[in-house]
Design a protein around this motif. Structure first.
Motif, PDB file in Angstrom:
ATOM      1  N   LEU A 482       0.830  -1.207   0.000  1.00 40.45           N
ATOM      2  CA  LEU A 482       0.000   0.000   0.000  1.00 40.45           C
ATOM      3  C   LEU A 482       0.862   1.253   0.000  1.00 40.45           C
ATOM      4  O   LEU A 482       0.542   2.243  -0.683  1.00 40.45           O
ATOM      5  N   ARG A 483       1.944   1.231   0.749  1.00 43.50           N
ATOM      6  CA  ARG A 483       2.840   2.389   0.791  1.00 43.50           C
ATOM      7  C   ARG A 483       3.409   2.692  -0.588  1.00 43.50           C
ATOM      8  O   ARG A 483       3.549   3.853  -0.978  1.00 43.50           O
ATOM      9  N   ASP A 484       3.752   1.631  -1.314  1.00 42.59           N
ATOM     10  CA  ASP A 484       4.327   1.794  -2.652  1.00 42.59           C
ATOM     11  C   ASP A 484       3.261   1.851  -3.741  1.00 42.59           C
ATOM     12  O   ASP A 484       3.578   1.806  -4.931  1.00 42.59           O
ATOM     13  N   ARG A 485       1.985   1.908  -3.329  1.00 38.51           N
ATOM     14  CA  ARG A 485       0.838   1.990  -4.253  1.00 38.51           C
ATOM     15  C   ARG A 485       0.776   0.801  -5.207  1.00 38.51           C
ATOM     16  O   ARG A 485       0.366   0.921  -6.360  1.00 38.51           O
ATOM     17  N   LYS A 486       1.143  -0.353  -4.701  1.00 36.19           N
ATOM     18  CA  LYS A 486       1.021  -1.587  -5.485  1.00 36.19           C
ATOM     19  C   LYS A 486      -0.265  -2.282  -5.039  1.00 36.19           C
ATOM     20  O   LYS A 486      -0.256  -3.289  -4.340  1.00 36.19           O
ATOM     21  N   TYR A 487      -1.374  -1.729  -5.457  1.00 37.22           N
ATOM     22  CA  TYR A 487      -2.663  -2.196  -4.960  1.00 37.22           C
ATOM     23  C   TYR A 487      -3.003  -3.600  -5.459  1.00 37.22           C
ATOM     24  O   TYR A 487      -3.614  -4.397  -4.734  1.00 37.22           O
ATOM     25  N   MET A 488      -2.636  -3.894  -6.687  1.00 35.04           N
ATOM     26  CA  MET A 488      -2.900  -5.232  -7.191  1.00 35.04           C
ATOM     27  C   MET A 488      -2.096  -6.273  -6.425  1.00 35.04           C
ATOM     28  O   MET A 488      -2.600  -7.347  -6.077  1.00 35.04           O
ATOM     29  N   ASP A 489      -0.822  -5.971  -6.147  1.00 30.58           N
ATOM     30  CA  ASP A 489      -0.005  -6.890  -5.360  1.00 30.58           C
ATOM     31  C   ASP A 489      -0.596  -7.056  -3.960  1.00 30.58           C
ATOM     32  O   ASP A 489      -0.568  -8.168  -3.395  1.00 30.58           O
ATOM     33  N   PHE A 490      -1.094  -5.968  -3.395  1.00 32.68           N
ATOM     34  CA  PHE A 490      -1.704  -6.047  -2.068  1.00 32.68           C
ATOM     35  C   PHE A 490      -2.888  -7.014  -2.068  1.00 32.68           C
ATOM     36  O   PHE A 490      -3.013  -7.870  -1.188  1.00 32.68           O
ATOM     37  N   PHE A 491      -3.731  -6.900  -3.097  1.00 36.09           N
ATOM     38  CA  PHE A 491      -4.917  -7.764  -3.141  1.00 36.09           C
ATOM     39  C   PHE A 491      -4.528  -9.222  -3.420  1.00 36.09           C
ATOM     40  O   PHE A 491      -4.986 -10.141  -2.735  1.00 36.09           O
ATOM     41  N   CYS A 492      -3.657  -9.423  -4.409  1.00 36.90           N
ATOM     42  CA  CYS A 492      -3.348 -10.790  -4.844  1.00 36.90           C
ATOM     43  C   CYS A 492      -2.425 -11.528  -3.875  1.00 36.90           C
ATOM     44  O   CYS A 492      -2.583 -12.737  -3.660  1.00 36.90           O
ATOM     45  N   ASP A 493      -1.432 -10.829  -3.311  1.00 32.30           N
ATOM     46  CA  ASP A 493      -0.403 -11.495  -2.509  1.00 32.30           C
ATOM     47  C   ASP A 493      -0.665 -11.413  -1.010  1.00 32.30           C
ATOM     48  O   ASP A 493       0.005 -12.110  -0.240  1.00 32.30           O
ATOM     49  N   VAL A 494      -1.617 -10.578  -0.617  1.00 32.63           N
ATOM     50  CA  VAL A 494      -1.876 -10.429   0.818  1.00 32.63           C
ATOM     51  C   VAL A 494      -3.334 -10.759   1.151  1.00 32.63           C
ATOM     52  O   VAL A 494      -3.622 -11.673   1.935  1.00 32.63           O
ATOM     53  N   VAL A 495      -4.261 -10.020   0.529  1.00 35.67           N
ATOM     54  CA  VAL A 495      -5.683 -10.195   0.869  1.00 35.67           C
ATOM     55  C   VAL A 495      -6.140 -11.617   0.571  1.00 35.67           C
ATOM     56  O   VAL A 495      -6.813 -12.261   1.394  1.00 35.67           O
ATOM     57  N   LEU A 496      -5.792 -12.143  -0.611  1.00 35.06           N
ATOM     58  CA  LEU A 496      -6.224 -13.498  -0.967  1.00 35.06           C
ATOM     59  C   LEU A 496      -5.651 -14.551  -0.014  1.00 35.06           C
ATOM     60  O   LEU A 496      -6.333 -15.522   0.349  1.00 35.06           O
TER      61      LEU A 496
END
Length: 673
Positions: A482-496
């Motif tokens: 989130l800090r680096d504005r990698k929102y897709m990575d946040f969703f795919c690699d963390v939220v999932l």
């Protein structure tokens, strides 16, 4: 918890201020010199290698003088001297010593010469001892070894390579020279390998006698002195005594230099600092009138450093942001609690470019898990008091050592807490002592539960703490995305992954298998059960479809997703790793109880008390030592493998400023920044 932001500072000043600017930068200790110029045409650099080598040679001379003093006049030190740190001296005292540096270098050279003289004399004594040892078998000989006989007789003095008696000599000689009748053997001495003898014969038979003797291994000595062996030995002993007296005189001369020990230390530090300064000086691009220097400086100090140089040396100092192509050094800034764990982080690796500093979060878990592994209130109190006493007694302790002691202090506090929660005070010491020596058992109840009585409960909570630890690591990965504005990575690699793992945990809790292991029963509403299945299935499908999103080939994308989904076994392995919390916690309690039982085997009375005290001291000292080591190693492993494996790689380079690197003393200076 932060990695201090670095800025690049570029300094341009008049050449006449070069020495003063470098000394100020060295005093500030805030700038790491890293000179980068796109175009250095028209600039030159001084060759300072000769001067630097000379300063290093002087430093080594002073240190060699210190080694000589320590060799012959060792400085008395307590077992805790390594904790005391370097002494602090005033700037004025340091400047006085610097003015007399040539004198102290002369003292060091004198010590080196005295040591050389002693070494030569010792070598001479060893040589004399060898000569005396070689003479020892010949001491009973009452004539010089070079003596060759009278006008009518010859004497042959030598050795045989075996031990023989007179009877054996005459028998063997008769076999080899039966025609020789007039011969006399005298055995001077024997040892395990040789027979030392003198042989007398008439001159006419000398050749036949010598031939016969050589056939059985007879050999002349390598040296044939013209004096009696006893007289030679006395002379050698006199020479040895002279050398020993001269050694004592040389050592006495060293005593006169003993008071210069501290001055030699200061001198060594001075020349080593000058060598550092000249190393930097050799890197500076310069013209006939100005010089240029640049490097990294922490942003919070950058403006103060620039202002100081501008005001005091009429220099130009420019600050700029570090470019994306550069990888600046790493300097951490944490509160006092988290600072204690920076050494643990550094052992793994400092944050790489773009990574966050995990020290604060890691330190909390480190102390928490360490105490859970040791989990004895008495052991924790001992560690806490010992570390606290060291911190108070030795305020000038080395920085890295101080951080380690502080970390163990907090680990002692955590151990004390968990010991009270589990009711462990030197194991079951209170119960054993009260029952053995007072006839009535007294027990301090645990505030939570006793792990030895309910190990499965501790295992379940160990897994729970481990899951929280791992989820925190995954959450920190999400924060960086989130800090680096990698929102897709946040969703795919963390939220999932959170969805999958939380769903699986919620599905596991109400099962009979979990209830039989944990002795705990969970009943969830149908909606929660349905939600758990949706989360697990949705997370698994999302990981399968999205983990390989970098590939445009759908087949490769699914394959990469399946491979990533297989990592669920890694999560299971990581969670099971936290069973070591149970294992080490039980080990501490079981070993403590065993030692208590061993000590009480003699029962009450004076004899029983003496035995109990001896077993208590030896046993619990061993127990606290081995389990402290175990808790340290396994707590580090849980951070390095399980926790860091979720979000952290490391690989950063430590900030290495140009400063006064001293080995023996610290110089007290006025605070500039």
């Amino acid at each position: 918890m932060a990695v201090l932001k670095m800025q690049r500072i570029s300094i341009c000043a008049l050449k006449k201020h070069r020495k003063a600017v470098l000394e100020r930068l060295q005093s500030l200790g805030a700038v790491e010199v890293d000179i980068r110029l796109e175009d250095d045409s028209g600039l030159f650099r001084m060759d300072t290698s000769g001067s630097r080598s000379g300063f290093l040679k002087y430093a080594q001379t002073a240190e060699r003088g210190l080694e000589v003093l320590q060799k012959y006049l060792p400085e008395s030190q307590s077992m805790f001297s390594s904790l005391a740190g370097k002494p602090l001296i005033e700037q004025t005292q340091y400047e006085e010593i610097v003015e007399q540096r040539d004198k102290y270098i002369a003292v060091a050279r004198k010590l080196i010469d005295l040591d050389k003289g002693i070494a030569e004399h010792i070598a001479g004594i060893q040589k004399l001892d060898t000569q005396i040892e070689g003479l020892t078998p010949w001491l009973p000989l009452g004539i010089p070894m070079s003596y060759r006989g009278t006008q009518q007789t010859d004497i042959l003095i030598g050795t045989l390579p075996q031990v023989m008696t007179l009877e054996e000599l005459y028998t063997v000689f008769a076999q080899h020279a039966p025609e020789v009748e007039a011969i006399d053997f005298e055995i001077i001495s024997t040892d395990k390998d040789f027979t030392y003898l003198a042989v007398m014969c008439i001159k006419a038979d000398r050749m036949r006698v010598e031939t016969a003797l050589r056939s059985i291994g007879f050999a002349y000595p390598s040296q044939l002195p013209r004096k009696k062996p006893e007289a030679i030995r006395e002379k050698l002993e006199e020479e040895k005594q002279v050398l020993e007296m001269e050694i004592q005189e040389l050592k006495q001369k060293m005593t006169a230099c003993q008071d210069e020990r501290q001055n030699l230390k200061f001198t060594a530090d001075y020349f080593r600092m000058r060598a550092d300064k000249y190393e930097v000086l050799g890197k500076l691009p310069q013209t006939e009138n100005v010089f240029f220097i640049s490097g990294y400086v922490p942003q919070e100090k950058a403006q103060a450093v620039a202002d100081d140089l501008v005001q005091n040396f009429e220099a130009m100092a420019e600050l700029e942001e570090v470019s994306e192509k550069e990888e600046p050094p790493v300097l951490l800034k944490n509160n006092k609690f988290a600072q204690s764990a920076e050494g643990v982080l550094a052992s793994f690796g400092l944050p790489g470019k773009g990574e966050m500093d995990p020290t604060m979060v890691m330190s909390i878990f480190y102390v928490f898990l360490f105490g859970l592994m040791l989990s004895d209130a008495a052991y924790g109190l001992i560690v806490m008091i010992a570390c606290g006493a060291m911190l108070v007694k030795f305020p000038r302790m080395g920085e890295s050592l101080k951080k380690s002691v502080q970390l163990f202090f907090w680990c002692g506090v955590s151990t004390l807490f968990w010991g009270i929660m589990f009711g462990g005070y030197f194991g079951d010491l209170i119960t054993v002592v009260s029952g053995t020596f007072f006839g009535r058992e007294v027990t301090i109840p645990a505030l939570w539960f006793v792990p030895l009585n309910d190990p499965m409960k501790l295992l379940v909570y160990s897994m729970l703490f481990g899951l929280i630890h791992l989820f925190t690591g995954l959450g920190m990965k999400g924060y960086m995305c989130l800090r680096d504005r990698k929102y897709m990575d946040f969703f795919c690699d963390v939220v999932l992954w959170f969805c999958l793992l939380v769903g699986l945990v919620l599905m596991l809790l109400p099962t009979e298998m979990f209830a039989s292991i944990s002795k705990m029963t969970f009943h969830f509403p149908a909606a929660v059960i349905t939600l758990s299945k949706v989360l697990a299935l949705g997370g698994a499908l999302g990981i399968l479809l999205m983990s390989g999103r970098s590939s445009k080939n759908f087949g490769v994308r699914i394959a990469l997703g399946a491979y990533d989904l297989y990592n669920i076994t890694g999560w299971l392995s990581d969670i099971l790793s936290y069973s070591r919390l149970l294992a080490l916690g039980l080990a501490t309690g079981v070993m403590a109880s065993v030692f208590n039982q061993m000590g009480s085997m003699a029962g009450g009375g004076i004899l029983g008390a003496i035995l109990f005290i001896l077993v208590f001291i030896v046993g619990h000292t061993f127990n606290i030592g081995i389990n402290l080591l175990g808790a340290y190693v396994h707590t580090c492993r849980l951070q390095y493998v399980e926790f860091f494996g979720k979000f952290y790689e490391g690989g950063g380079r430590a900030f290495n400023p140009f400063k006064k690197n001293t080995k023996y003393v610290d110089i007290k200076e006025e605070k500039i920044l």
